[in-house]
Design an enzyme around this catalytic site. Structure first.
Site, short mmCIF file in Angstrom:
data_model
loop_
_atom_site.label_atom_id
_atom_site.label_comp_id
_atom_site.label_asym_id
_atom_site.label_seq_id
_atom_site.Cartn_x
_atom_site.Cartn_y
_atom_site.Cartn_z
N GLU A 85 -5.91 -10.58 -7.30
CA GLU A 85 -5.61 -11.76 -6.67
C GLU A 85 -6.76 -12.86 -6.45
O GLU A 85 -6.67 -13.89 -6.12
CB GLU A 85 -5.26 -11.27 -5.00
CG GLU A 85 -6.57 -10.64 -4.32
CD GLU A 85 -6.28 -10.30 -3.20
OE1 GLU A 85 -7.38 -9.84 -2.35
OE2 GLU A 85 -5.14 -9.97 -2.71
N ASP A 130 0.71 -1.22 0.10
CA ASP A 130 0.03 0.03 0.10
C ASP A 130 0.64 1.31 0.02
O ASP A 130 0.51 2.41 -0.37
CB ASP A 130 -0.75 -0.08 1.36
CG ASP A 130 -1.99 -1.02 1.22
OD1 ASP A 130 -3.11 -1.13 0.68
OD2 ASP A 130 -1.32 -2.31 1.61
#
Length: 535
Positions: A497, A359
């Site tokens: 993902e 992040d």
């Protein structure tokens, strides 16, 4: 409503969890969720305080397997502050009739403010005002002020202030069957007449945590210097030291209680002992108002650096302020020299176990142009874990450095390789660790910091080593496809993902993920340029 404020005008128990996260207050060193001061974890409320980079590892027995997880630790709750009248039940918002309610997060000043007008079972109407902040001007300090005003009664008012060392990690439903008690109590004492001290230790990482709480009571408008008739009783027998302060309250005359807390851990620099430092710091702190003034000034300095002005309307400006506010509670000048990265949800709760993913890729450009010292400090988190990344690459058969998709205390891969499906009860393979693009994010962040600052010392001392270690990894992971006449990357997961393998494939991973390939080419090309800037 000003775009600097987040305001709720009704009390809705079903929304408390969401509001507690949004109304958290922090300073880059620690963050406290916006739970009511009188609340305990009960399915509606969830008090939580989290220190940047403070983890503990536990093993759990789950469906016949031993599972090991490292969690961001919910440290002792410093908030508990409540009251009762004439020996009756302790005040709790869920046990009174709420006549009027206002909850405001003042983002300009970094202050949580709750106002409740309520009626108890005896017909007594009371105005309760609460203000709190985690001091941006003092890394280790937080403060809470409770004002209780009897509106139609007079009587004996007892206020209880405590620190709760019995807390566990129980904030995420899917983790609740796992081991969750990370703390053991070392000592509960009363260093002075108005101060209690709780010292605990994490079970596996052996990090000691100390919280000292100083509680004082006065009439509204009083300075605390004028004698005020009250009785104080201290209890330190268990893991929840407390003080009861009892005073005669008169109708229409507010009573003000201020609680100042200091928090230290054994990971801190320039200390002799967490308990000694916590006690010393809280004794030297000024009043609530003095601490608040310094806190507001510190936030003012931050907003002058970080505020973004848009002419898109109040709603857009408010959302932007909220995002920046929470970012600055996760990382701030108080984060400098703290060994921590940037977790996926900040230090605001237990989701993702407080692990560090990629992040920072989205956050560093914002920091680089305003306070790049913070970016540099956060990049040191990765550099300190470079040896672990080199070892991981070697174990996987590659050269260079392979950083983990999920990182916590020591930089090992924290991603589980097996996942228990809660619906079917079956153990399924989890290939999330194949998101090797985390390496690309680390390299990209090094490059962006270098471009923004021209910090050649950083590049020569750690930046180039990080970057080129990642280049070596990708060079060793690529394969030459002689048919295509180009290099390929096989067996990875991209940022999507939800696609981790081909239908019917025996092994996980995808070939030539577009993001991974493009970023690898970019990283390798700039790696050549980096060599021109270092000795």
């Amino acid at each position: 409503m000003s775009h600097w404020s987040l305001v709720y005008l009704d009390y809705v128990p079903e929304e408390e969890g969401h509001r507690e996260a949004l109304c958290a207050v922090g300073n880059g060193y620690f963050v406290t969720r916006g739970a009511a001061a009188e609340a305990e974890a009960d399915g509606v409320h969830y008090p939580g305080t989290y220190v940047a980079g403070l983890y503990d590892r536990l093993q759990s027995e789950v469906s016949g397997r031993t599972v090991e997880n490292e969690d961001l630790v919910n440290v002792p709750n410093w908030l508990p502050l409540t009251f009762r009248v004439d020996g009756g039940p302790w005040f709790h918002i869920d046990e009174v009739a709420v006549l009027d309610y206002r909850l405001e997060l003042d983002m300009r000043r970094g202050v949580y403010h709750r106002r409740v007008r309520c009626e108890d079972s005896e017909g007594r109407i009371t105005q309760v005002n609460e203000r709190r902040f985690v001091a941006m001007a003092h890394r280790h300090v937080a403060a809470l002020e409770l004002t209780v005003c009897p509106l139609n009664w007079s009587g004996r008012l007892t206020v209880r202030s405590s620190v709760d060392g019995t807390v566990v990690n129980d904030g995420v439903a899917r983790y609740r069957d796992l081991e969750k008690r990370h703390l053991r109590t070392l000592a509960t004492t009363a260093p002075s007449e108005d101060t209690i001290l709780l010292e605990v230790e994490t079970l596996q990482s052996k990090i000691r945590i100390a919280q000292a709480a100083r509680t004082r009571i006065r009439p509204e408008g009083g300075s605390g210097d004028v004698p005020f008739d009250f009785v104080r009783e201290t209890a330190t027998a268990d893991s929840r030291p407390s003080q009861d302060l009892t005073v005669d309250a008169a109708e229409g005359e507010p009573v003000v209680v201020e609680k100042v807390v200091s928090l230290f851990t054994s990971r801190d620099s320039a200390i002799t002992d967490p308990g000694v430092e916590a006690t010393k710091r809280v004794e030297r702190c000024g009043t609530f108002e003095e601490l608040l003034a310094a806190h507001v000034l510190a936030w003012d300095h931050l907003w002058k650096r970080f505020a973004i002005e848009l002419g898109e309307g109040e709603g857009t400006r408010a959302a932007l302020c909220l995002h920046i506010f929470h970012l600055l509670q996760t990382v701030s000048p108080n984060s400098l020299d703290v060994d921590a990265g940037i977790p996926a949800r900040g230090w605001h709760g237990e989701a993702y176990r407080g692990h560090v993913f990629w992040d920072e890729l989205f956050i560093f450009p914002f920091l680089n142009s305003r306070l790049p010292e913070i970016t540099k400090s956060l990049l040191q988190y990765r550099f300190r874990r470079l040896p672990e990344a080199v070892w991981a690459a070697c174990e996987a058969g590659y050269r260079g450095a392979m950083f983990p998709w999920q990182s916590a205390s020591n930089g090992r891969e924290e991603t589980q390789t097996l996942h228990l499906n809660p619906k079917s009860g079956r153990w399924l393979a989890d290939a999330s660790h194949l998101q090797r693009h985390i390496n690309l994010a680390v390299a990209y962040n090094v490059w962006q910091y270098w471009q923004a600052t021209g910090d050649r010392n950083f590049l020569g001392s750690m930046g180039a080593e990080l970057y080129l270690g990642i280049c070596r990894f990708w060079a060793s992971m690529t394969e030459l496809d002689k048919v295509r006449g180009r290099y390929v990357i096989k067996g990875v997961m991209g940022p999507d993902e939800y696609h981790e393998s081909y239908p019917g494939a025996e092994t996980p991973g995808l070939d030539n993920n577009a993001y991974t390939n493009a970023m690898t080419a970019w990283v390798l090309a700039h790696g050549i340029e980096i060599l021109d800037h270092v000795p």
